[in-house]
Design an enzyme around this catalytic site. Structure first.
Site, PDB file in Angstrom:
ATOM      1  N   GLU A 104      51.892  45.988  46.492  1.00 55.90           N
ATOM      2  CA  GLU A 104      51.223  46.383  47.728  1.00 55.90           C
ATOM      3  C   GLU A 104      51.877  45.776  48.964  1.00 55.90           C
ATOM      4  O   GLU A 104      52.347  44.638  48.950  1.00 55.90           O
ATOM      5  CB  GLU A 104      49.747  45.997  47.669  1.00 55.90           C
ATOM      6  CG  GLU A 104      48.997  46.843  46.654  1.00 55.90           C
ATOM      7  CD  GLU A 104      47.503  46.580  46.649  1.00 55.90           C
ATOM      8  OE1 GLU A 104      46.740  47.517  46.923  1.00 55.90           O
ATOM      9  OE2 GLU A 104      47.118  45.440  46.356  1.00 55.90           O
ATOM     10  N   CYS A 128      45.136  30.889  42.596  1.00 54.26           N
ATOM     11  CA  CYS A 128      44.190  30.394  43.600  1.00 54.26           C
ATOM     12  C   CYS A 128      42.832  31.050  43.348  1.00 54.26           C
ATOM     13  O   CYS A 128      42.740  32.274  43.211  1.00 54.26           O
ATOM     14  CB  CYS A 128      44.681  30.715  45.001  1.00 54.26           C
ATOM     15  SG  CYS A 128      46.231  29.883  45.438  1.00 54.26           S
ATOM     16  N   SER A 230      50.091  26.959  52.451  1.00 49.38           N
ATOM     17  CA  SER A 230      48.675  27.179  52.149  1.00 49.38           C
ATOM     18  C   SER A 230      48.048  25.830  51.802  1.00 49.38           C
ATOM     19  O   SER A 230      48.313  25.276  50.739  1.00 49.38           O
ATOM     20  CB  SER A 230      48.524  28.162  50.978  1.00 49.38           C
ATOM     21  OG  SER A 230      48.939  29.457  51.355  1.00 49.38           O
ATOM     22  N   CYS A 348      43.881  39.386  53.878  1.00 48.70           N
ATOM     23  CA  CYS A 348      44.467  38.251  53.170  1.00 48.70           C
ATOM     24  C   CYS A 348      43.648  37.912  51.929  1.00 48.70           C
ATOM     25  O   CYS A 348      42.432  37.734  51.993  1.00 48.70           O
ATOM     26  CB  CYS A 348      44.521  37.048  54.110  1.00 48.70           C
ATOM     27  SG  CYS A 348      45.202  35.570  53.363  1.00 48.70           S
TER      28      CYS A 348
END
Length: 356
Positions: A104, A128, A230, A348
């Site tokens: 994607e 995550c 992150s 996100c």
């Protein structure tokens, strides 16, 4: 999965080899010694600067050479399997790759600026706990051509130009870019090459969960994108719970790697922090974030959780987000990222081949 495929991406058994993803050295080898050197540069510029979709469009080449090339090669862009359009203008592309797998890519138009969010892997191995992509696991890494191809396809489909400073690329889609660093570096070299796609390093960002050895390796690249980390937690314990891969890469070591990372004069490290209601969004968390980043040239992007099926967390209230931001921005530049494409699972942490 074959470990070599997992590392470098799909190579396949296709009859014609894709030109997208080749650098000048690759193209010279593909052409052979019987062609003058400038022919490789003509192809390189036509594909990356001119966004040629097929060999017929490379009019600078003699007809016979185009015919000979077409027998062995194709430009090799991915195929649009489905396009989802949000009410806010965001577009989510489900792209079919040569081996039938899909990945994607998201286009986010925003006034005078366009941002393409691209993937580095099919799925993601990082796991995550707040990210829908993690539910896919890792299928394989993308080739350099499949990474660059996302940009070329979306740019061509939307008549986006790389000059003028309005196009940004963020490698924040599916995958952990630094676990596919060889192909990510090759792709970013093409995207940043003035004779290639021609973007400024200020316009390309790669995000990582914190793969410490690869951060240092990326820092040694003479031409490299900006780096985003992150963070997502203010303590080691919480971070390891939310991001299991960080049990291998500890927070103190990550911060040391960030301190050692070579920043250019105009550059700051970006730290991304996904806010989860009642988990990592307290004022105490905000103060700990400030303390963690106090000796770094950094800025913070806050992301209120974008919810989705299978994610066991909730989005904090706007007032809680504002309170967190107010504490952090007393010490560091701190911004709240506006969610884009929530209604089509394009925001996100939502990229999981969802059909809407």
């Amino acid at each position: 999965m074959n470990q070599s495929l997992d590392r470098v991406g799909y190579t396949g058994n296709r009859m014609s080899q894709p030109l997208v993803g080749m650098d000048l050295t690759d193209l010279r080898e593909a052409l052979g010694s019987d062609q003058p050197g400038y022919r490789a540069k003509q192809i390189y510029e036509a594909i990356y600067r001119g966004q040629a979709a097929n060999l017929v469009q490379i009019s600078t080449l003699p007809a016979q050479l185009r015919e000979d090339l077409a027998a062995r090669h194709e430009v090799g862009l991915p195929e649009i399997a489905h396009l989802y359009q949000s009410t806010d203008g965001t577009r989510r592309y489900l792209l079919k790759l040569e081996d039938g797998r899909t990945v994607e890519t998201v286009l986010m138009p925003d006034g005078e600026r366009d941002t393409i969010c691209i993937s580095s892997q099919v799925g993601c191995p990082v796991d995550c706990k707040f990210c829908m992509t993690a539910l896919m696991g890792l299928e394989r890494s993308l080739t350099a051509g499949e990474i660059v191809g996302q940009v070329l396809l979306v740019a061509r489909e939307n008549q986006l130009r790389q000059d003028g400073g309005r196009l940004n690329i963020v490698m924040m889609g599916q995958g952990e870019p630094l676990l596919n660093l060889e192909n990510v570096v090759k792709a970013t070299r093409i995207l940043l090459d003035p004779a290639g796609f021609g973007l400024s390093p200020r316009r390309v960002t790669v995000s990582t969960a914190g793969i410490i050895p690869k951060i240092a390796e990326l820092g040694r690249e003479p031409v490299r994108p900006k780096l985003a980390i992150s963070l997502n937690a203010s303590t080691e314990e919480s971070r390891q719970e939310l991001m299991p891969i960080t049990r291998k890469y500890h927070l103190k070591d990550l911060l040391a790697a960030c301190k050692a990372y070579p920043l250019r004069p105009w550059e700051k490290l970006t730290f991304e922090y996904v806010l989860l209601r009642g988990v990592n969004d307290t004022d105490a968390d905000a103060r700990r974030v400030v303390k963690l980043l106090s000796n770094l040239n950094a800025k913070v992007n806050l992301i209120a959780l974008n919810p989705g099926p299978g994610i066991p967390y909730a989005t904090p209230d706007p007032e809680r987000v504002a309170s967190f931001q107010n504490i952090v921005r007393r010490a560091l530049p701190c911004f709240v990222r506006k969610p884009r494409g929530l209604d089509i699972y394009a925001a996100c942490g939502q990229l999981k081949r969802n059909v809407t």
